[in-house]
Structures are given as structure tokens and as C-alpha cells.
Write an enzyme that holds these catalytic residues in place. Sequence first.
Site, PDB file in Angstrom:
ATOM      1  N   GLY A 129       0.779  -1.235   0.000  1.00  0.00           N
ATOM      2  CA  GLY A 129       0.000   0.000   0.000  1.00  0.00           C
ATOM      3  C   GLY A 129       0.806   1.278   0.000  1.00  0.00           C
ATOM      4  O   GLY A 129       0.305   2.325   0.405  1.00  0.00           O
ATOM      5  N   SER A 130       2.043   1.244  -0.473  1.00  0.00           N
ATOM      6  CA  SER A 130       2.841   2.475  -0.459  1.00  0.00           C
ATOM      7  C   SER A 130       2.270   3.521  -1.416  1.00  0.00           C
ATOM      8  O   SER A 130       2.257   4.717  -1.093  1.00  0.00           O
ATOM      9  CB  SER A 130       4.310   2.186  -0.764  1.00  0.00           C
ATOM     10  OG  SER A 130       4.463   1.656  -2.064  1.00  0.00           O
ATOM     11  N   ARG A 146      -5.639  -7.915  -9.082  1.00  0.00           N
ATOM     12  CA  ARG A 146      -6.699  -8.686  -9.733  1.00  0.00           C
ATOM     13  C   ARG A 146      -7.160  -7.951 -10.985  1.00  0.00           C
ATOM     14  O   ARG A 146      -7.195  -6.724 -11.007  1.00  0.00           O
ATOM     15  CB  ARG A 146      -7.897  -8.854  -8.814  1.00  0.00           C
ATOM     16  CG  ARG A 146      -7.576  -9.649  -7.595  1.00  0.00           C
ATOM     17  CD  ARG A 146      -8.805 -10.116  -6.861  1.00  0.00           C
ATOM     18  NE  ARG A 146      -8.378 -10.895  -5.721  1.00  0.00           N
ATOM     19  CZ  ARG A 146      -8.033 -12.168  -5.762  1.00  0.00           C
ATOM     20  NH1 ARG A 146      -8.085 -12.829  -6.889  1.00  0.00           N
ATOM     21  NH2 ARG A 146      -7.635 -12.799  -4.678  1.00  0.00           N
ATOM     22  N   LEU A 147      -7.547  -8.727 -11.982  1.00  0.00           N
ATOM     23  CA  LEU A 147      -8.162  -8.124 -13.163  1.00  0.00           C
ATOM     24  C   LEU A 147      -9.560  -7.650 -12.797  1.00  0.00           C
ATOM     25  O   LEU A 147     -10.290  -8.341 -12.083  1.00  0.00           O
ATOM     26  CB  LEU A 147      -8.252  -9.136 -14.300  1.00  0.00           C
ATOM     27  CG  LEU A 147      -6.946  -9.499 -14.995  1.00  0.00           C
ATOM     28  CD1 LEU A 147      -7.197 -10.565 -16.053  1.00  0.00           C
ATOM     29  CD2 LEU A 147      -6.303  -8.281 -15.624  1.00  0.00           C
ATOM     30  N   ILE A 148      -9.919  -6.480 -13.281  1.00  0.00           N
ATOM     31  CA  ILE A 148     -11.261  -5.945 -13.059  1.00  0.00           C
ATOM     32  C   ILE A 148     -12.195  -6.598 -14.073  1.00  0.00           C
ATOM     33  O   ILE A 148     -11.908  -6.632 -15.264  1.00  0.00           O
ATOM     34  CB  ILE A 148     -11.268  -4.409 -13.215  1.00  0.00           C
ATOM     35  CG1 ILE A 148     -10.287  -3.769 -12.216  1.00  0.00           C
ATOM     36  CG2 ILE A 148     -12.670  -3.850 -13.041  1.00  0.00           C
ATOM     37  CD1 ILE A 148     -10.590  -4.004 -10.764  1.00  0.00           C
ATOM     38  N   HIS A 161       1.163   1.239 -13.366  1.00  0.00           N
ATOM     39  CA  HIS A 161       1.919   0.015 -13.643  1.00  0.00           C
ATOM     40  C   HIS A 161       3.400   0.362 -13.760  1.00  0.00           C
ATOM     41  O   HIS A 161       3.752   1.346 -14.418  1.00  0.00           O
ATOM     42  CB  HIS A 161       1.424  -0.632 -14.940  1.00  0.00           C
ATOM     43  CG  HIS A 161       2.089  -1.932 -15.225  1.00  0.00           C
ATOM     44  ND1 HIS A 161       1.809  -3.075 -14.518  1.00  0.00           N
ATOM     45  CD2 HIS A 161       3.054  -2.266 -16.119  1.00  0.00           C
ATOM     46  CE1 HIS A 161       2.568  -4.062 -14.980  1.00  0.00           C
ATOM     47  NE2 HIS A 161       3.335  -3.598 -15.949  1.00  0.00           N
ATOM     48  N   LYS A 180     -16.937 -14.528  -9.414  1.00  0.00           N
ATOM     49  CA  LYS A 180     -16.336 -13.201  -9.586  1.00  0.00           C
ATOM     50  C   LYS A 180     -17.428 -12.151  -9.722  1.00  0.00           C
ATOM     51  O   LYS A 180     -17.313 -11.045  -9.196  1.00  0.00           O
ATOM     52  CB  LYS A 180     -15.415 -13.178 -10.805  1.00  0.00           C
ATOM     53  CG  LYS A 180     -14.712 -11.847 -10.990  1.00  0.00           C
ATOM     54  CD  LYS A 180     -13.627 -11.897 -12.030  1.00  0.00           C
ATOM     55  CE  LYS A 180     -12.890 -10.572 -12.065  1.00  0.00           C
ATOM     56  NZ  LYS A 180     -11.623 -10.659 -12.763  1.00  0.00           N
TER      57      LYS A 180
END
EC number: 2.1.2.2
Length: 188
Positions: free
Chosen positions: A12-13, A92-94, A110, A66
Site C-alpha cells: 500500500g505504499s 486482480r483483473l477488473i 503500472h 467473480k
Amino acid sequence: MVKIAIFASGSGSNFENIVEHVESGKLENIEVTALYTDHQNAFCIDRAKKHDIPVYINEPKQFDSKAAYEQHLVSLLNEDKVEWIILAGYMRLIGPDLLASFEGKILNIHPSLLPKYKGIDAIGQAYHSGDTITGSTVHYVDCGMDTGEIIEQRQCDIRPDDSKEQLEEKVKKLEYELYPSVIAKIVK
């Protein structure tokens, strides 16, 4: 005030960096409604508590599908009147349910110069590639892995004497500057 939710899976940085930009007034007219995480032991939870940010822990394995997982997230987001989702190390992929509810309102960062080195360990991929530059990309999220429309990129050199850890620090520094800058321009 524009209400955002931040999704993170790990340390979580980047989440904390965004929160600190909001708290300091560098990101104006933005409210972080909550941290959403998919891991009950993720360090991002400690960072959220430090800043008095509510935390929603929802592990996909708790749901039948999902779609059920994402529909639950959408209901929580709607309760908080969230307008934008900021992915900050969410691994995770949305899927279609979340995408449909927040179309054009989900950002991701990214650690590569997309379209190069999508997915996991992008910095390691760049480090071992022989490339002389890498960087960070902020993009809109679509149904693919790191395939959404690129908004902005920043780059840094990969020097022959850099260790992988040094390169990770360089890219992290870029991310800490780039993501708040893009959020300030886009999230309104």
C-alpha cells in the site's frame, strides 16, 4: 469533493502516497472514502488505519463467483457515493460488473513503460531485458491486463551498475510523482 476509493492488495505504499497528497492539500477537492483490499493480512490495512481511512476487506474466495464478488464491491462503492476507483497495487483483473458500473472512471498505475512488460514483476522483466530505460505508466482500466488507454508515462534510466532493488526504488519514486499528478488532472 470528488469521492474516490483506492484498491490495493499488498504493502500500500502508493495508496499511502495518494492519501498523504490528499491530506496535505496537494490533491484538492478529493476525498478518499475507503481502502478496498482483497487480502486480510495486507500491510495496506495498517497504512489505512494510520490515516483513519475505512477499510473493506473482501476476499474473492468468500463469494460464489467473480460476478458476486464484484456486485458486492459495487454496492459498497455506491453506498459511499464513490465516483472514481484508483488501483494502487491491486493484483486482480477488473471484471465486467465493476467496469460497467465505473466505465472510464478506473485508473491504474503500472511499473513499466506499457505496452512493455505487462503483469507481474514488470521491473524484474525490464531489469533482465537489457533495456536502458524503463518507467511507470498510468492508464485507464479495461478488461485486459494493463491494456487500457495510456494517460501518462515517466521514464528513468536502467544503468549497468543498478541492482534490481535500486531500479525498484527509481520506479517507485516515479510512481509517487506521476500518480498524484495524473489524479489531479483527471479526477474531477
